[in-house]
Design an enzyme around this catalytic site. Structure first.
Site, PDB file in Angstrom:
ATOM      1  N   SER A   1       0.836  -1.198   0.000  1.00 34.56           N
ATOM      2  CA  SER A   1       0.000   0.000   0.000  1.00 34.56           C
ATOM      3  C   SER A   1       0.871   1.248   0.000  1.00 34.56           C
ATOM      4  O   SER A   1       2.017   1.237   0.448  1.00 34.56           O
ATOM      5  CB  SER A   1      -0.920   0.007   1.213  1.00 34.56           C
ATOM      6  N   ASP A   2       0.293   2.343  -0.503  1.00 32.94           N
ATOM      7  CA  ASP A   2       0.964   3.624  -0.358  1.00 32.94           C
ATOM      8  C   ASP A   2       0.797   4.091   1.083  1.00 32.94           C
ATOM      9  O   ASP A   2      -0.097   3.641   1.810  1.00 32.94           O
ATOM     10  CB  ASP A   2       0.392   4.646  -1.341  1.00 32.94           C
ATOM     11  N   ALA A   3       1.656   5.017   1.486  1.00 32.40           N
ATOM     12  CA  ALA A   3       1.700   5.428   2.886  1.00 32.40           C
ATOM     13  C   ALA A   3       0.396   6.087   3.315  1.00 32.40           C
ATOM     14  O   ALA A   3      -0.033   7.076   2.711  1.00 32.40           O
ATOM     15  CB  ALA A   3       2.869   6.379   3.115  1.00 32.40           C
TER      16      ALA A   3
END
Length: 968
Positions: A238-240
């Site tokens: 996942s992106d942050a």
């Protein structure tokens, strides 16, 4: 003993080793692997592991590293081999740096493969090209370099960013990209697919945005497309902060347990959330398991993918692996320094040249402009080991005695009612960076150990600042010793920063006109510069300043330009200002301050060249009209100045080519959030206007001829060949480009031309080379929305070879005996609403939270769809029509017509939907619609309807019942 454990036996197949280790882990341990910061498992001798090491054009954020040109600059090289070698160098340095610092990760988040659809995207610098094929080829090359050539061991494990259709920072976590099936398959997916199929990709990272109303982190495309392209386990990271967005900013789920469960089931394997604190994510996953939102099988599947990457990196093998032996010698080597220079040289694009360049030895050159003595890094750069500016490069190449310099900033003093702003003196060892070593300034927080600005009563004690206007109302102020004004957490204003930088830039200000002076607004905090008893700070209310101009930048530029034999104006952007992650640009225009500089130089000396050093294109039609030479380079890393100087001197004939269209004006651009490249005629593929500089454009110091284009079909491959000859007197590179255009193949829009092959080659003067390019016949195809499959329509295709997308030298027509044209069989099968051929005023939305699409009016008022060549069958057999939609008191109108702008047809059917049970509660309606034969069908959506499907039934068929489908 650990050496007896099967998972540590490198002779066993990878799958068996993963199975063995997975079987030894408790459920708690397996869940713990799913956060970015996976803890160690001491009882098995397993170390902690972190996913995510930025490595876009060098190892980032971990201190000094070789800094290569920005990704868009690597794209401008059009050189797959070079980009592979850069990836190899970056991967080697990651291994070398890790041998000294275990914070350096080997799961690298690079490259970014979103095609550069829109040049105002703030992260334009991170992509390779606007063309999906060129993007895919360079991404495959870079990941091959990062991965390495060993059959079992990986040098690093690359993760592609950002899945999917991500080209805006404005509302990036809440906006939805409306992607019709053709754009999805012909444009966005193609950029990712080739790299994955090349076998050098460890995973992907979903983007923050939504696609067709559904967050990318719960995208069904991960399973339906991505994971079908390879048999390898792909780790989806996942992106942050994105998992939290599913509940917070997006409101797509009510609870975090539902959110992480949906993401896990969709295919997210590693959750990057809450920084280093894994506890919240692990808690959500455990509760989701208890609530039966996920199963242990879901946990195991993600844990397996996590472990598979670590096995491929050699973590569980005994002894050093093939990429560990030379790790200590693989950092900042002469070879890497030479490669950085080679890449920077190959990335320079000569846009225009009316016999000004190259410059002869001994030429007296005035070097001017805001970037003339700058070597800029960006958010994803490593810390520079060497600072190499255009001024440095020209002094070294032409001799310092032949070079004069004027930066062109305005020299100002700032006066308020209390007096003149003054920077207190500080000791040399207090200067910015003295204690920080070579750390990237982007990672430095505001310093509080230096004294804040004060106010002097006497003008003689005032500090003279260099005011740089970067456009869009953004300025920086620099003290005479090079320190930029910056604001720390305590809100005091200090001269403390070497460069603007950081996640939130603290060094930018906006002069706000007010009565007889101006207020200085600090952009990061929104506060205003004010004077307090203990120093200058930002506050809610600010001082009224008078800006006294000691010297205008154009005056200094004109002075040195007039005394020179040639002038180089170096203009462009600072990658931390006006266009970067979290911030899109608002215009293509070059900032007015920099336009004044090149105009002043041109007025003083007609022999003026403009070198644009920038992360993105500009609209510089005025400069193109007035100046004899223009060049462009992305920020070129540690060798940028030397590379530019060698090109200007003719040591290197420039051969960079534009990886995206340079438009003439903002009016040429669609809305930033309009992702329909077909309907809104975006990129060189569809743009009907006249670009300032086209995709693939670039000049050199010689000329090339093209001859003898041939094409032979060999099964499912077209073997295309043509001859390129260096017809000039200078040895140089040429980038030969091969395009294809479908000629009268399909009634729906096809690209004006599309790239199907390219080759960068070096030719001595007078030499020729036969270029051979294999083009899979499938490359000529398109997505058939009616039948939901890739197809190559029967017809004539024109192969076009040349030096750019608008400089075609040779053509060759080939006939393809592909799929014959056929009407849509709508009776019985119906029409999926999102499978239209044209549209106006609509957007695609999620049919349910897990899968499927529907269509809605974009502003909830009215929209139109057009379906071409619909086969309704013979005679009176067709007597009715139905529609399935979720809505509240609106209508769907279907009529026969020939354009997306509805006109009266021979038959019209109106279906009215009563208020329903929500966005995902679909009902069906039917009515008479007597029509036969092959006709175009137009559909008008009135009100906030979500149309999923249209159906058509014969006279003898039962009416379509009204029914409600459950919400998912």
């Amino acid at each position: 003993m650990t050496e007896c454990q099967p998972f540590r036996d490198p002779e066993l197949p990878l799958g068996k080793r993963v199975d063995d280790l997975l079987s030894r882990l408790t459920l708690t341990e397996r869940i713990s692997l799913l956060h970015q910061y996976a803890p160690g498992i001491p009882r098995l001798g397993i170390a902690p592991f972190r996913t995510g090491q930025e490595a876009l054009h060098g190892v980032a954020w971990m201190g000094p590293a070789t800094v290569f040109p920005q990704a868009v600059g690597l794209g401008a090289t059009w050189n797959d081999n070079l980009v592979r070698r850069v990836g190899e160098a970056v991967g080697t340095e990651a291994r070398a740096m890790r041998s000294r610092d275990d914070r350096v990760g080997l799961n690298v988040w690079a490259p970014t493969v979103n095609p550069l659809r829109h040049p105002l995207w703030g992260r334009n610098e991170e992509g390779y090209a606007e063309d999906p094929r060129l993007t895919a080829a360079l991404a495959a090359a870079y990941t091959r370099g990062l991965r390495g050539d060993h059959p079992a061991h990986w040098r690093t494990a690359p993760v592609l960013k950002h899945w999917l259709a991500h080209n805006n920072e404005t509302a990036r976590d809440t906006s939805s990209a409306s992607i019709r099936p053709r754009v999805l398959h012909e444009y966005d997916l193609r950029a990712f697919r080739a790299a994955v199929e090349a076998g050098a990709v460890a995973g992907v990272m979903p983007a923050y945005n939504l696609v067709n109303g559904r967050p990318n982190h719960v995208s069904p495309h991960l399973a339906e497309h991505l994971r079908t392209w390879t048999d390898d386990d792909l780790l989806v990271c996942s992106d942050a902060g994105a998992p939290s967005n599913l509940v917070a900013s997006q409101g797509y789920f009510d609870t975090h347990e539902e959110a992480v469960a949906a993401a896990l089931v969709a295919g997210v394997d590693s959750f990057t959330d809450h920084g280093t604190d894994a506890a919240p994510t692990i808690g959500f996953l455990r509760r989701a398991l208890v609530q039966d939102l996920v199963s242990e099988a879901d946990i195991d599947r993600a844990a397996r993918r996590h472990l598979s990457v670590r096995f491929r990196l050699g973590e569980f093998d005994p002894g050093p692996g093939p990429y560990d032996d030379a790790s200590a010698r693989g950092f900042d080597t002469p070879a890497h320094r030479a490669l950085a220079q080679e890449a920077a040289e190959q990335a320079v694009v000569l846009l225009k040249n009316d016999d000004l360049l190259p410059l002869a030895d001994g030429t007296r050159i005035a070097v001017v402009g805001l970037l003339a003595d700058a070597c800029k890094t960006d958010w994803y750069s490593g810390a520079l080991l060497r600072r190499d500016t255009p001024l440095d490069g020209l002094r070294a190449r032409f001799g310092a005695e032949h070079i004069t310099f004027a930066e062109g900033t305005d020299r100002v003093r700032l006066k308020c009612a209390a007096g003149w702003l003054r920077v207190p003196e500080c000791a040399a060892d207090d200067a910015p960076g003295a204690a920080a070593g070579a750390l990237d300034p982007a990672l430095l927080t505001g310093r509080t150990d230096l004294p804040p600005l004060t106010v002097a009563a006497d003008a003689a004690d005032a500090t003279e600042f260099a005011l740089a206007d970067w456009g869009q109302g953004v300025c920086t102020l620099r003290a005479p010793d090079g320190r930029h004004l910056s604001v720390a957490d305590d809100r005091f204003v200090r001269a403390s920063a070497r460069e603007p930088g950081g996640w939130v830039v603290q060094e930018t200000f906006t002069p706000v006109g007010h009565e007889d002076g101006c207020l200085l607004q600090h952009r990061a905090t929104g506060g205003y510069v004010s004077v307090a008893a203990d120093g200058v700070k930002v506050a809610d209310k600010g001082e009224l300043f008078e800006i006294e101009y000691v010297e205008r930048g154009e005056e200094a530029v004109a002075r040195v330009a007039a005394a020179a034999e040639a002038v180089l104006v170096v203009a462009g952007n600072d990658p931390h200002i006006n266009g970067r992650e979290t911030e899109d640009r608002t215009t293509l225009a070059l900032p007015e301050h920099q336009r004044r500089l090149w105009r002043a130089a041109r007025a003083a000396n007609p022999r003026t060249a403009l070198a644009l050093v920038s992360s993105y294109p500009y609209a510089v039609g005025d400069a193109d009209a007035d100046l004899p030479a223009l060049l462009w380079s992305a920020h070129g890393g540690q060798a940028a100045g030397t590379a530019l100087a060698r090109v200007l001197a003719g040591d290197v004939s420039p051969a960079g080519r534009l990886p995206q269209t340079w438009y003439a004006d903002d009016e040429d651009l669609p809305d930033l959030l309009d992702y329909d490249v077909i309907g809104s005629r975006q990129t060189y593929l569809y743009f009907d206007g006249s670009p300032l500089y086209p995709f693939g454009h670039g000049l050199g110091y010689t000329t090339f001829g093209y001859d003898e284009l041939t094409a032979v079909r060999d099964g499912e491959l077209l073997r295309v060949a043509f001859t390129v000859t260096n017809t000039g007197s200078v040895a140089a590179d040429e980038v030969a480009q091969l395009y294809v255009r479908a000629v009268d193949v399909s009634p729906v829009a096809r690209p004006r031309r599309q790239l199907v092959g390219h080759r960068r080659l070096h030719l001595a003067a007078g030499d020729s080379q036969r270029v051979e390019i294999g083009v899979p016949v499938a490359e000529l195809g398109m997505w058939d929305v009616a039948r939901e499959r890739w197809t190559v329509p029967r017809g004539t295709y024109q192969l076009q070879a040349g030096a750019s997308s608008e400089d075609i030298r040779l053509t060759y027509a080939v006939g393809i005996d592909g799929a014959p044209a056929a009407a849509r069989p709508v009776q019985g099968t119906g029409l999926a609403a999102h499978a239209y051929d044209e549209q106006r005023g609509t957007e695609i939305v999620d049919r349910t939270k897990t899968r499927g699409e529907a269509v809605a009016a974009a502003r909830g008022t009215e929209g139109e769809l057009l379906f071409r060549d619909c086969d309704f069958g013979p005679g009176v057999d067709v007597a009715g029509a139905g529609a399935e939609a979720a809505t509240a008191g609106v209508t769907v109108e279907a009529a026969l017509g020939g354009s997306v702008h509805l006109s009266a047809g021979h038959a019209t059917a109106t279906l009215t939907f009563a208020p329903g049970g929500g966005a995902y509660a679909y009902t069906t309606r039917s009515t008479a619609f007597p029509v036969s034969g092959v006709r175009d069908l137009s559909v008008r959506l009135r009100g906030p309807v979500r149309l999923a499907r249209l159906t058509f039934h014969g006279a003898g068929s039962p009416a379509i019942p009204t029914q409600r489908t459950p919400t998912r």
